[in-house]
Motif scaffolding. Structure first.
Motif, PDB file in Angstrom:
ATOM      1  N   ALA A   1       0.868  -1.175   0.000  1.00  0.00           N
ATOM      2  CA  ALA A   1       0.000   0.000   0.000  1.00  0.00           C
ATOM      3  C   ALA A   1       0.905   1.225   0.000  1.00  0.00           C
ATOM      4  O   ALA A   1       1.995   1.196   0.575  1.00  0.00           O
ATOM      5  N   ALA A   2       0.472   2.289  -0.645  1.00  0.00           N
ATOM      6  CA  ALA A   2       1.293   3.495  -0.742  1.00  0.00           C
ATOM      7  C   ALA A   2       0.391   4.718  -0.873  1.00  0.00           C
ATOM      8  O   ALA A   2      -0.781   4.600  -1.222  1.00  0.00           O
ATOM      9  N   GLU A   3       0.969   5.866  -0.601  1.00  0.00           N
ATOM     10  CA  GLU A   3       0.285   7.137  -0.820  1.00  0.00           C
ATOM     11  C   GLU A   3       0.823   7.724  -2.120  1.00  0.00           C
ATOM     12  O   GLU A   3       2.026   7.739  -2.360  1.00  0.00           O
ATOM     13  N   ARG A   4      -0.077   8.192  -2.949  1.00  0.00           N
ATOM     14  CA  ARG A   4       0.324   8.829  -4.206  1.00  0.00           C
ATOM     15  C   ARG A   4      -0.501  10.094  -4.366  1.00  0.00           C
ATOM     16  O   ARG A   4      -1.712  10.024  -4.544  1.00  0.00           O
ATOM     17  N   ASN A   5       0.153  11.238  -4.237  1.00  0.00           N
ATOM     18  CA  ASN A   5      -0.530  12.531  -4.314  1.00  0.00           C
ATOM     19  C   ASN A   5      -1.719  12.608  -3.355  1.00  0.00           C
ATOM     20  O   ASN A   5      -2.799  13.067  -3.713  1.00  0.00           O
ATOM     21  N   GLY A   6      -1.523  12.087  -2.142  1.00  0.00           N
ATOM     22  CA  GLY A   6      -2.551  12.138  -1.108  1.00  0.00           C
ATOM     23  C   GLY A   6      -3.630  11.078  -1.221  1.00  0.00           C
ATOM     24  O   GLY A   6      -4.576  11.067  -0.443  1.00  0.00           O
ATOM     25  N   LEU A   7      -3.512  10.173  -2.176  1.00  0.00           N
ATOM     26  CA  LEU A   7      -4.503   9.127  -2.384  1.00  0.00           C
ATOM     27  C   LEU A   7      -3.942   7.781  -1.931  1.00  0.00           C
ATOM     28  O   LEU A   7      -2.811   7.428  -2.278  1.00  0.00           O
ATOM     29  N   HIS A   8      -4.731   7.037  -1.181  1.00  0.00           N
ATOM     30  CA  HIS A   8      -4.344   5.703  -0.736  1.00  0.00           C
ATOM     31  C   HIS A   8      -4.390   4.769  -1.944  1.00  0.00           C
ATOM     32  O   HIS A   8      -5.436   4.618  -2.576  1.00  0.00           O
ATOM     33  N   CYS A   9      -3.260   4.161  -2.290  1.00  0.00           N
ATOM     34  CA  CYS A   9      -3.131   3.343  -3.504  1.00  0.00           C
ATOM     35  C   CYS A   9      -2.473   2.001  -3.204  1.00  0.00           C
ATOM     36  O   CYS A   9      -1.890   1.806  -2.148  1.00  0.00           O
ATOM     37  N   ALA A  10      -2.547   1.140  -4.185  1.00  0.00           N
ATOM     38  CA  ALA A  10      -1.787  -0.103  -4.174  1.00  0.00           C
ATOM     39  C   ALA A  10      -0.676   0.041  -5.210  1.00  0.00           C
ATOM     40  O   ALA A  10      -0.914   0.483  -6.330  1.00  0.00           O
ATOM     41  N   GLU A  11       0.545  -0.311  -4.819  1.00  0.00           N
ATOM     42  CA  GLU A  11       1.697  -0.239  -5.713  1.00  0.00           C
ATOM     43  C   GLU A  11       1.919  -1.615  -6.327  1.00  0.00           C
ATOM     44  O   GLU A  11       2.052  -2.599  -5.609  1.00  0.00           O
ATOM     45  N   VAL A  12       1.948  -1.665  -7.658  1.00  0.00           N
ATOM     46  CA  VAL A  12       2.112  -2.924  -8.378  1.00  0.00           C
ATOM     47  C   VAL A  12       3.391  -2.850  -9.203  1.00  0.00           C
ATOM     48  O   VAL A  12       3.565  -1.934 -10.008  1.00  0.00           O
ATOM     49  N   GLU A  13       4.288  -3.811  -8.988  1.00  0.00           N
ATOM     50  CA  GLU A  13       5.501  -3.880  -9.800  1.00  0.00           C
ATOM     51  C   GLU A  13       5.152  -4.591 -11.098  1.00  0.00           C
ATOM     52  O   GLU A  13       4.559  -5.667 -11.094  1.00  0.00           O
ATOM     53  N   VAL A  14       5.540  -3.980 -12.216  1.00  0.00           N
ATOM     54  CA  VAL A  14       5.170  -4.482 -13.538  1.00  0.00           C
ATOM     55  C   VAL A  14       6.420  -4.624 -14.399  1.00  0.00           C
ATOM     56  O   VAL A  14       7.212  -3.696 -14.513  1.00  0.00           O
ATOM     57  N   MET A  15       6.587  -5.779 -15.017  1.00  0.00           N
ATOM     58  CA  MET A  15       7.641  -6.009 -15.994  1.00  0.00           C
ATOM     59  C   MET A  15       6.964  -6.063 -17.358  1.00  0.00           C
ATOM     60  O   MET A  15       5.915  -6.673 -17.508  1.00  0.00           O
ATOM     61  N   THR A  16       7.602  -5.415 -18.355  1.00  0.00           N
ATOM     62  CA  THR A  16       7.007  -5.376 -19.687  1.00  0.00           C
ATOM     63  C   THR A  16       7.999  -5.845 -20.752  1.00  0.00           C
ATOM     64  O   THR A  16       9.188  -6.002 -20.482  1.00  0.00           O
ATOM     65  N   SER A  17       7.478  -5.982 -21.960  1.00  0.00           N
ATOM     66  CA  SER A  17       8.305  -6.370 -23.105  1.00  0.00           C
ATOM     67  C   SER A  17       9.021  -5.175 -23.720  1.00  0.00           C
ATOM     68  O   SER A  17       9.877  -5.338 -24.581  1.00  0.00           O
ATOM     69  N   ASP A  18       8.696  -3.968 -23.283  1.00  0.00           N
ATOM     70  CA  ASP A  18       9.279  -2.736 -23.820  1.00  0.00           C
ATOM     71  C   ASP A  18      10.658  -2.506 -23.203  1.00  0.00           C
ATOM     72  O   ASP A  18      10.787  -2.337 -21.999  1.00  0.00           O
ATOM     73  N   THR A  19      11.692  -2.486 -24.022  1.00  0.00           N
ATOM     74  CA  THR A  19      13.058  -2.353 -23.495  1.00  0.00           C
ATOM     75  C   THR A  19      13.304  -1.018 -22.806  1.00  0.00           C
ATOM     76  O   THR A  19      14.113  -0.937 -21.893  1.00  0.00           O
ATOM     77  N   GLU A  20      12.616   0.045 -23.227  1.00  0.00           N
ATOM     78  CA  GLU A  20      12.790   1.347 -22.589  1.00  0.00           C
ATOM     79  C   GLU A  20      12.023   1.464 -21.273  1.00  0.00           C
ATOM     80  O   GLU A  20      12.364   2.286 -20.421  1.00  0.00           O
ATOM     81  N   ASN A  21      10.973   0.696 -21.126  1.00  0.00           N
ATOM     82  CA  ASN A  21      10.137   0.740 -19.930  1.00  0.00           C
ATOM     83  C   ASN A  21       9.910  -0.675 -19.411  1.00  0.00           C
ATOM     84  O   ASN A  21       8.781  -1.128 -19.279  1.00  0.00           O
ATOM     85  N   GLN A  22      10.992  -1.350 -19.118  1.00  0.00           N
ATOM     86  CA  GLN A  22      10.914  -2.742 -18.720  1.00  0.00           C
ATOM     87  C   GLN A  22      10.393  -2.928 -17.296  1.00  0.00           C
ATOM     88  O   GLN A  22       9.603  -3.825 -17.041  1.00  0.00           O
ATOM     89  N   ASP A  23      10.845  -2.099 -16.364  1.00  0.00           N
ATOM     90  CA  ASP A  23      10.449  -2.198 -14.963  1.00  0.00           C
ATOM     91  C   ASP A  23       9.669  -0.955 -14.577  1.00  0.00           C
ATOM     92  O   ASP A  23      10.217   0.150 -14.567  1.00  0.00           O
ATOM     93  N   LEU A  24       8.393  -1.157 -14.260  1.00  0.00           N
ATOM     94  CA  LEU A  24       7.519  -0.036 -13.916  1.00  0.00           C
ATOM     95  C   LEU A  24       6.833  -0.296 -12.587  1.00  0.00           C
ATOM     96  O   LEU A  24       6.710  -1.443 -12.150  1.00  0.00           O
ATOM     97  N   LEU A  25       6.376   0.765 -11.970  1.00  0.00           N
ATOM     98  CA  LEU A  25       5.502   0.673 -10.807  1.00  0.00           C
ATOM     99  C   LEU A  25       4.199   1.352 -11.198  1.00  0.00           C
ATOM    100  O   LEU A  25       4.205   2.512 -11.614  1.00  0.00           O
ATOM    101  N   ALA A  26       3.098   0.625 -11.112  1.00  0.00           N
ATOM    102  CA  ALA A  26       1.783   1.190 -11.421  1.00  0.00           C
ATOM    103  C   ALA A  26       1.026   1.347 -10.110  1.00  0.00           C
ATOM    104  O   ALA A  26       1.056   0.458  -9.257  1.00  0.00           O
TER     105      ALA A  26
END
Length: 115
Positions: A11-36
């Motif tokens: 769980a995380a705060e994002r701009n004052g909003l209670h959120c869930a942080e999800v680690e995402v791996m993608t096939s895009d070499t420029e954006n391989q490791d993301l947090l959504a």
């Protein structure tokens, strides 16, 4: 961009909003490791609040290193068209890929205690 792996981190705060942080791996070499970041939605599902580039490495960034942008917000640039407008189809496709990954939607619901 194809989601190759996703799991809920915390769980995380994002701009004052209670959120869930999800680690995402993608096939895009420029954006391989993301947090959504996902927050509650009016339709009893989840809204994707932000996507950040996860460029932090625990072997280097084991402390608060302000020398670089380890977590740069890429929400706008990731889904912008050449005319600088949001490609909502691409954004929704990415969101659904993440939420449809095994256990992600259920783990977010459990973590955030949303019924």
């Amino acid at each position: 961009m194809i989601v190759t792996e996703a799991h809920v981190r915390r769980a995380a705060e994002r701009n004052g909003l209670h959120c869930a942080e999800v680690e995402v791996m993608t096939s895009d070499t420029e954006n391989q490791d993301l947090l959504a970041y996902f927050g509650p939605s009016k339709d009893n599902d989840f809204d994707m609040v932000a996507v950040v580039n996860n460029d932090a490495r625990s072997d280097v960034d084991w402390y608060d290193n302000s020398m670089h942008q380890a977590y740069a917000d890429v929400t706008d640039t990731l889904f912008d068209t050449p005319t600088m407008k949001t490609d909502w189809g691409e954004r929704e496709s990415f969101k659904e890929q993440v939420l449809s990954y095994p256990r992600v939607r259920a783990d977010i619901r459990r973590l955030m205690d949303w019924s």
